[in-house]
Design an enzyme around this catalytic site. Sequence first.
Site, PDB file in Angstrom:
ATOM      1  N   GLY A 230       0.782  -1.229   0.000  1.00  0.00           N
ATOM      2  CA  GLY A 230       0.000   0.000   0.000  1.00  0.00           C
ATOM      3  C   GLY A 230       0.815   1.281   0.000  1.00  0.00           C
ATOM      4  O   GLY A 230       0.251   2.373   0.147  1.00  0.00           O
TER       5      GLY A 230
ATOM      6  N   GLU B 225       4.700  -6.068   1.646  1.00  0.00           N
ATOM      7  CA  GLU B 225       4.313  -6.499   0.296  1.00  0.00           C
ATOM      8  C   GLU B 225       4.060  -5.310  -0.627  1.00  0.00           C
ATOM      9  O   GLU B 225       2.919  -5.111  -1.074  1.00  0.00           O
ATOM     10  CB  GLU B 225       3.030  -7.331   0.374  1.00  0.00           C
TER      11      GLU B 225
ATOM     12  N   ARG C  87      -8.215   2.409 -14.049  1.00  0.00           N
ATOM     13  CA  ARG C  87      -8.212   3.058 -12.735  1.00  0.00           C
ATOM     14  C   ARG C  87      -8.936   4.415 -12.711  1.00  0.00           C
ATOM     15  O   ARG C  87      -9.651   4.711 -11.751  1.00  0.00           O
ATOM     16  CB  ARG C  87      -6.781   3.182 -12.191  1.00  0.00           C
TER      17      ARG C  87
ATOM     18  N   CYS D 294     -16.605   2.882 -26.271  1.00  0.00           N
ATOM     19  CA  CYS D 294     -17.991   3.358 -26.343  1.00  0.00           C
ATOM     20  C   CYS D 294     -18.520   3.590 -24.938  1.00  0.00           C
ATOM     21  O   CYS D 294     -19.397   2.854 -24.458  1.00  0.00           O
ATOM     22  CB  CYS D 294     -18.846   2.324 -27.041  1.00  0.00           C
ATOM     23  N   GLU D 295     -17.959   4.551 -24.268  1.00  0.00           N
ATOM     24  CA  GLU D 295     -18.291   4.779 -22.861  1.00  0.00           C
ATOM     25  C   GLU D 295     -17.847   6.196 -22.542  1.00  0.00           C
ATOM     26  O   GLU D 295     -16.672   6.528 -22.739  1.00  0.00           O
ATOM     27  CB  GLU D 295     -17.479   3.771 -22.033  1.00  0.00           C
TER      28      GLU D 295
HETATM   29  C1  LIG Z   1      -2.680  -8.351   0.504  1.00  0.00           C
HETATM   30  C2  LIG Z   1      -2.073  -7.323  -0.371  1.00  0.00           C
HETATM   31  N1  LIG Z   1      -0.751  -7.129  -0.320  1.00  0.00           N
HETATM   32  C3  LIG Z   1      -0.140  -6.207  -1.101  1.00  0.00           C
HETATM   33  C4  LIG Z   1      -0.870  -5.427  -1.969  1.00  0.00           C
HETATM   34  C5  LIG Z   1      -0.144  -4.443  -2.812  1.00  0.00           C
HETATM   35  O1  LIG Z   1      -0.588  -3.152  -2.636  1.00  0.00           O
HETATM   36  P1  LIG Z   1       0.221  -1.959  -3.321  1.00  0.00           P
HETATM   37  O2  LIG Z   1       0.383  -2.319  -4.761  1.00  0.00           O
HETATM   38  O3  LIG Z   1      -0.655  -0.782  -3.128  1.00  0.00           O
HETATM   39  O4  LIG Z   1       1.521  -1.863  -2.612  1.00  0.00           O
HETATM   40  C6  LIG Z   1      -2.264  -5.581  -2.037  1.00  0.00           C
HETATM   41  C7  LIG Z   1      -3.067  -4.751  -2.949  1.00  0.00           C
HETATM   42  O5  LIG Z   1      -4.235  -4.783  -3.055  1.00  0.00           O
HETATM   43  C8  LIG Z   1      -2.883  -6.559  -1.215  1.00  0.00           C
HETATM   44  O6  LIG Z   1      -4.199  -6.759  -1.266  1.00  0.00           O
END
Ligand SMILES: Cc1ncc(COP(=O)(O)O)c(C=O)c1O
Length: 454
Positions: free
Chosen positions: A265, A307, A351, A382-383
Amino acid sequence: MTTSIPGEPWSTGVARDGSGALVVGGVPVARLAQEVGTPAYVLDEADLRARAAGYRRAFETAFAEVGAGVDVYYAGKAFLSVAVARWVHDEGLRVDTASGGELTVALRAGVPGADIGLHGNNKSDEELALALDHGVGRVIVDSLVEVERLAALVRSRGGDPAPVMVRVTTGVHAGGHEYISTAHEDQKFGLSVTARDGQDSPAMTALLAVLDHPELRLLGIHSHIGSQILDPSGFEVAARVVLELRAQLARRTGVLVEEVDLGGGYGIAYLPGEVALDPDRIAKDVAASVAAAAADLATPLPRFSIEPGRAVVGPSGLTLYTVGTVKPVRVDDETERLYVSVDGGMSDNIRPALYGARYHAEVVGRLSSAPSVLARVVGKHCESGDVVVHEVQLPGDVRAGDLLAVAATGAYGRSMASNYNLLTRPPVVAVRDGAVRTLLRRETVDDLLALDQG
Ligand SMILES: Cc1ncc(COP(=O)(O)O)c(C=O)c1O
C-alpha cells in the site's frame, strides 16, 4: 509549454533530448512507437530494479536497527510477468501472488516455492493444491472455511503441514478510494480483530483453529490496510494492533507466532508535485513503532514482512499512445476543454474510471512552444467515462499523430487490462541502456478469435 520531465511522476530513466523528444531508458519514444507500435506499456528496467532494491535495503536496515528481520515480497498483482518476477527476485525480493495464474508465472520465472506467498479470499482447491505441490512459503488464509478446506486438503494428500498466515482486519482504513482500502470491517478480506458479544474475535477464532489442526503450521499474522497510502501512521497503528493480537494469542496458548506481515500500500506520485512515501522514512518509522509496541507488550519482536506492489513497478512504467481525434468542447461560458482522444483507453487503464484515479500526461514526440490549454485525455471506447487523464494542461497545438505519454502506469494498468470493445491488449516492453525488449507481446485479433468457438 509546461513539462515535469525529468522528475516525478516519471521514472528516473525518463528525459527529454535536445529536440525536446522523450527518451526512456536510453530509447527515444519515436523509435519505440515505430518498433512496437502504440499503445504500449513501457517499463524502465533499471528504475524498477532500483525501487525493488531500495525497499529491501530500507526495511532491512531499519528493522536490523531494532533487532528484527524482514522480508520484502513484491505484490505481483500490480504487474507480473516472468521477466519482472526474475528482476525482483534478483534484487532480493520474494513474490506475493493472489491466484493460480500469478503463482504459475512466479514459478515459471524460477522463483522457488519457498519464496512465494499465496493470497486470496476465495482460493480454489486447484490453487491450494498448486501451492502445496510447489511448497509455497506461506498460504495466507482469509476465512475459517479456508482453514478447514486447507487442512482437509493436506490430510488427503499427506505430507508436511502447510505454513499458514491468518489475514486479519485491524479496523485501520488507509489510502485512497473505498475499493482500494482493505482493512475496514465491512468488506470481503480478512478476519476482524474485534471481539463482540463476549465471543472471541473472528481473527482469534481462526488463529486457534489453525493451531488445532496438525495439518497446518501457524507461521504468523497478516494485515494489509489499503493502497496508495501517503500517511505512514496507518501502518504504525495496524502493526500495534497485530502485535497485541499476537501477544494475546501467546497468553492464551503459549504460542508466540514467528512472523507478522504488514502488507503493501506504499503510495507513489501520480502527478507533478505529489510526493511519494520515502522508503527510508517509512521503514524507520514503522521499525521504531513496532519496537515500541513489542517493548510495551513485553514480547520479543517477530520477523516482519511487507508487500509493496505499486511502489516497485508503478513509477517505472509509462503508457505511450498516439493522439487521434482532437475536439474542443465548450464546457460553460468561460471554459473550453480540449478532448484529446488516444488509441487506447479504459481497456488499458481502468483506474480513472474505477476509482477516479488521477494521472499526468505530456506530448512527448516533440517540444511545443504553443501556449498550453486545459485538456482531457480520453480513450476510444464506447463509454463516456472512458477517461485516461481527467485534467491536464497540454500544448494548444496538440494534434493527430502526436505521441502522448501517461506517467506512472506500471502498476494496475496491464494487470487490470480488458478487451472491452474487443481492443487487443497492448504489449509491455522493457527499456534499458538503449535496448528494447518485449516482455508481453501485443495481443492480436487472432488471439481473441482463438477463444471464440464460433
Ligand atoms: C494483501 C495485499 N498485499 C499487497 C498489496 C499491494 O498493494 P500496493 O500495490 O498498493 O503496494 C495488495 C493490494 O491490493 C494486497 O491486497
